[in-house]
Scaffold this active site. Structure first.
Site, mmCIF file in Angstrom:
data_model
loop_
_atom_site.group_PDB
_atom_site.id
_atom_site.type_symbol
_atom_site.label_atom_id
_atom_site.label_comp_id
_atom_site.label_asym_id
_atom_site.label_seq_id
_atom_site.Cartn_x
_atom_site.Cartn_y
_atom_site.Cartn_z
ATOM 1 N N ASP B 240 -9.085 -7.286 -22.958
ATOM 2 C CA ASP B 240 -8.060 -7.578 -21.713
ATOM 3 C C ASP B 240 -7.501 -9.069 -22.021
ATOM 4 O O ASP B 240 -7.975 -9.888 -22.050
ATOM 5 C CB ASP B 240 -8.828 -7.637 -20.399
ATOM 6 N N HIS B 334 -1.298 2.465 -19.002
ATOM 7 C CA HIS B 334 -1.168 0.720 -18.236
ATOM 8 C C HIS B 334 -0.512 0.129 -19.388
ATOM 9 O O HIS B 334 0.440 -0.811 -18.838
ATOM 10 C CB HIS B 334 -2.993 0.455 -18.009
#
Lengths: 426, 426
Positions: B240, B334
């Site tokens: 991330d 995403h």
């Protein structure tokens, strides 16, 4: 220079941050070598069955990541190792219909998962990747049985007398929904994601056999954050653990572990864990002056030395008085009351985590200690000390016992065994 | 060997674990020297005004403990430094009757406390000793102002347009009691007790001027736990932060910070923080196969490489398709939706903490991300990206935005100044 660069590695021959010492599965050569430390560490952590190799350009794991505790052994891990930076406690109840067979299968699943994760490998099924790239980070997973376990599995006759419910203490304010439980798992690691990863895997393994009863999160200092050689501080700012028995003590094993010839036989080399969620009333505590706090504890706050003088490890002189005849260590001081030699030789190994679950609506912190103590017999360890504290501990107004558990933690599993096998298949 | 032993020290010229790099107040000589590293570290941390010297026999602080971020500077700390192992977010509301004068005094107290604690020194008043013996452990304390602050202090005219409330997003499930706030403080450190110590000091400084509105705890990997060179994993197991702007990017400053000549003048060199408590529905997420998870994200889980091929940092090829003509990176993935070049060049610096507040009554984990992003202008950073995500992000079914805040974080204080002085005394 090697000594400095390795100052975080808590090997058995180096000073430990806490009572015990932590085995390292990684040699100094692996840590210091130039031949791709990551590969060596992953190799040490299981090789072919581990996660895929780290990406090119990866930096080597440090001592923190590569620290490794052993799953197999005489005792379960997570008892004598140094304090870990992050911990989870979770209790499960067997669901209706789950008995001895389902419990045995669960302990077998849990043991397989614990062994693999402690080696830095993925969980056997559906690994979440949360620990991917990380070393074992000194992960330990420890399993225990609560009082209720034995009736549900038809093993009442195997229930140790030591698991009889703890006596009520007048100062207890226990929330039953966060106390007890059929099964208890303690997870500790020096990395928060490694610990969380293990918690999820253990929870998933429970499947349809057991459901979570309560779960708590805790923490300690990160390795290397402090220069203090021995003892951790708690959220009251006190050094906590000075009086702990040391593995080098002649009677350490006897105090902490059930003997190999002990009763019941399946508890050979096991230990009993008393778990208390002890909230600290920090707003009240912090209103006291440092001098007043030291009178409550009986030790100096800065260095943990007894008020009778000396350094942290100097024996407390309980008789020493000032010119007016007042004891330097007050009669109700916490450290006086908990002295083993005033409690029939009782001694327990405290190995806690601090906790902090945010701030309540009234602005007070929901914080304190996940007190975990280990002993061969709770009636000679925790109980007599807590009885005395309950009667006159100067610390009582500043703490609140909010949850409690008592668990029988069997000895370590041999290779090919699972934890509790001698109970469940005995 | 020095490089290996220093692999945890994130200095500006070494690869950082995350977007920025962390200043170290301790020289290599201090870390590696043999002349009593502890003394040198404490010297660097303030000398005469610091805690008393560590006890004899103390082990030296490692890189983790001695890491130090600077309080004074062009920008506030806690924005571009590497991720820290532990974090606290806390929002305060000014109490009735507290206005500009009380707010100015509070920011002055807070700045003094932050400067001292970040140097490893005790709090100015009634230090709790919880951080005693520990190094600064890369502590940062960052202060911001929320929308409500300006009305209560008579400073409406100084309220930036950028603080206008965020638009409603259809997928938001916001708990207002855990959102917004007049004042916001972000605390991060690599040691949990150092972070807690700072939180208590900041809360006590609030005194009768402000009361806690909400408070959240978070964490990231411990330094040294992972061999991955750049990017952290979140609790879904994903890397991330791959797309984060890098300090070496030509437009990094422009995207993250208000220019020195920006409006309003008191926000020169400041930044806007969007804070979202994003719960991860992990039980649902973990039911997906790894392949299905990768389709949701658009990147490989193991190494973060785009599904169009390459390695983590390879640019995503949005047009690449398989033999059937399907895009390798799905249209609702995403990572496709959040690509800056598809959002008018929007870019924000994400610097999150994971959170885990235990297990709910239904057995599901209360865990996810304390998403914190930094940008010169939320209307060009967070808002356009979140609008797109709100319309068709494949990740949406697996997350829930539960709380939200938007704060104006002024530039760093010069020596002798306090944070926000140009607003409060302007």
């Amino acid at each position: 220079m090697p000594d400095q660069s390795l100052s975080q590695v808590r090997t058995p021959d180096a000073p430990a941050a806490e009572p015990g010492a932590r085995a390292s599965g990684v040699s100094r050569r692996a840590l210091l070598g130039t031949a791709g430390a990551t590969g060596l560490v992953l190799g040490a952590a299981g090789g072919a069955v581990g996660y895929a190799a780290a990406p090119a350009g990866a930096t080597p794991l440090t001592a923190l990541g590569s620290g490794r505790a052993m799953f197999h052994g005489k005792h379960q891990p997570g008892i004598t190792e140094g304090l870990q930076a992050r911990g989870h406690l979770v209790a499960f109840d067997l669901v209706a219909g789950a008995g001895r067979k389902e419990a045995a299968a669960l302990l077998r699943r849990w043991s397989t998962t614990a062994e693999r994760l402690m080696a830095g490998e993925p969980a056997p099924h559906d690994d979440t990747d949360v620990a991917r790239d990380a070393g074992p980070s000194s992960l330990t997973v420890t399993f225990g049985f609560g009082h209720g376990f034995f009736g549900k599995t038809g093993l009442e006759k195997q229930r140790p007398a030591a698991l009889d419910p703890l006596p009520d203490f007048s100062s207890d304010r226990l929330d039953k929904s966060r106390s007890d439980g059929d099964l208890w798992v303690q997870i500790g690691a020096d990395d928060a994601l490694v610990a969380f990863h293990a918690l999820r895997a253990i929870q998933k393994d429970a499947g349809s056999a057991a459901r979570v009863r309560w779960q708590m999160n805790g923490f300690n200092r990160s390795p290397g954050a402090t220069a203090h050689p021995m003892t951790a501080r708690n959220l009251m700012g006190q050094l906590d653990g000075t009086g702990n028995p040391k593995p080098s003590d002649a009677d350490f094993e006897k105090r902490v572990f059930v003997p190999a010839s002990g009763e019941p036989a399946w508890m050979a080399n096991g230990s009993y864990a008393v778990v208390r969620r002890i909230r600290m009333l920090l707003d009240d505590w912090e209103k006291l002056s440092t001098t007043a706090q030291e009178q409550v504890i009986g030790r100096r706050k800065a260095d943990g030395a007894p008020l009778s003088g000396g350094a942290e490890t100097t024996p407390m002189d309980l008789e020493k008085a000032d010119a007016k005849g007042d004891y330097l260590v007050p009669l109700n001081a916490h450290a006086r009351i908990t002295r083993p030699d005033r409690n029939g030789g009782a001694a327990m190994l405290r190995r806690p985590f601090s906790y902090h679950d945010g701030i309540d609506a009234d602005g007070t912190p929901d914080a304190g200690l996940l007190f975990i103590c280990w002993q061969a017999d709770p009636l000679r360890g925790f109980v007599p000390v807590q009885r005395k504290l309950d009667r006159g501990d100067a610390l009582s107004p500043f703490i609140r016992h909010e949850a409690s558990g008592l668990f029988a933690v069997p000895g370590g599993a041999a290779k090919g065994e699972y934890v509790g096998q001698r109970l469940l298949e005995g």
